[in-house]
Design an enzyme around this catalytic site. Sequence first.
Site, mmCIF file in Angstrom:
data_model
loop_
_atom_site.group_PDB
_atom_site.id
_atom_site.type_symbol
_atom_site.label_atom_id
_atom_site.label_comp_id
_atom_site.label_asym_id
_atom_site.label_seq_id
_atom_site.Cartn_x
_atom_site.Cartn_y
_atom_site.Cartn_z
ATOM 1 N N ARG A 185 -26.265 20.545 26.064
ATOM 2 C CA ARG A 185 -25.703 19.292 26.588
ATOM 3 C C ARG A 185 -24.214 19.247 26.294
ATOM 4 O O ARG A 185 -23.770 19.653 25.223
ATOM 5 C CB ARG A 185 -26.369 18.085 25.917
ATOM 6 C CG ARG A 185 -25.839 16.744 26.422
ATOM 7 C CD ARG A 185 -26.352 15.595 25.573
ATOM 8 N NE ARG A 185 -25.938 15.668 24.179
ATOM 9 C CZ ARG A 185 -24.715 15.340 23.732
ATOM 10 N NH1 ARG A 185 -23.775 14.951 24.560
ATOM 11 N NH2 ARG A 185 -24.430 15.431 22.436
ATOM 12 N N VAL A 186 -23.456 18.770 27.285
ATOM 13 C CA VAL A 186 -22.048 18.443 27.087
ATOM 14 C C VAL A 186 -21.835 17.021 27.589
ATOM 15 O O VAL A 186 -22.499 16.569 28.522
ATOM 16 C CB VAL A 186 -21.083 19.428 27.792
ATOM 17 C CG1 VAL A 186 -21.149 20.802 27.136
ATOM 18 C CG2 VAL A 186 -21.366 19.529 29.276
ATOM 19 N N SER A 187 -20.915 16.312 26.959
ATOM 20 C CA SER A 187 -20.703 14.898 27.257
ATOM 21 C C SER A 187 -19.876 14.642 28.502
ATOM 22 O O SER A 187 -20.030 13.611 29.137
ATOM 23 C CB SER A 187 -20.031 14.191 26.076
ATOM 24 O OG SER A 187 -20.840 14.293 24.936
ATOM 25 N N THR A 188 -18.995 15.558 28.830
ATOM 26 C CA THR A 188 -18.147 15.348 30.006
ATOM 27 C C THR A 188 -18.355 16.463 31.012
ATOM 28 O O THR A 188 -18.635 17.600 30.652
ATOM 29 C CB THR A 188 -16.655 15.293 29.619
ATOM 30 O OG1 THR A 188 -16.289 16.546 29.053
ATOM 31 C CG2 THR A 188 -16.369 14.181 28.627
ATOM 32 N N GLN B 299 -15.358 20.375 29.006
ATOM 33 C CA GLN B 299 -16.474 20.908 28.225
ATOM 34 C C GLN B 299 -17.371 21.716 29.159
ATOM 35 O O GLN B 299 -17.562 21.356 30.312
ATOM 36 C CB GLN B 299 -17.299 19.785 27.601
ATOM 37 C CG GLN B 299 -16.558 18.987 26.555
ATOM 38 C CD GLN B 299 -17.446 17.896 25.953
ATOM 39 O OE1 GLN B 299 -18.387 17.423 26.558
ATOM 40 N NE2 GLN B 299 -17.118 17.501 24.744
#
Length: 132
Positions: free
Chosen positions: A9-12, A17
């Site tokens: 998972r990456v936030s952006t 990312q």
Amino acid sequence: MTRVAIYARVSTSNGSQDPQMQLRELREYAQRRDLQIVEEYIDNGVSGSKESRPALNRLMTDAHSRKFDAVLVWKIDRWGRSLKHLVTSLAELDAYGVAFISLRDNLDLSTPSGRLLMQLLGAMAEFERALI
């Protein structure tokens, strides 16, 4: 050979990312340990504070069906940021008979030390609920 699911998972999702770094290390780890990767679940641009995420939801459904024996994540904060969510989801995986492995945290909840840590996490979550 143990069947594993990889979760990244990456936030952006604006390009700052990229989950590929996580995936590369997780694939290498699986290869070194002779683990068969069944599927990769990737949430791109989704905050770890959200308990409901598309790829994570699919992973949990597949865990319930025992499509794999373990979940492999790069770091525990990729799985979730809330203690409550961590404890609940990891207990759910445990109930399904699915192990949880966090590569960078050197955490394997199928081992005695990993199970001890899970008990400590549960106690902390219970304490947090009592304070609230």
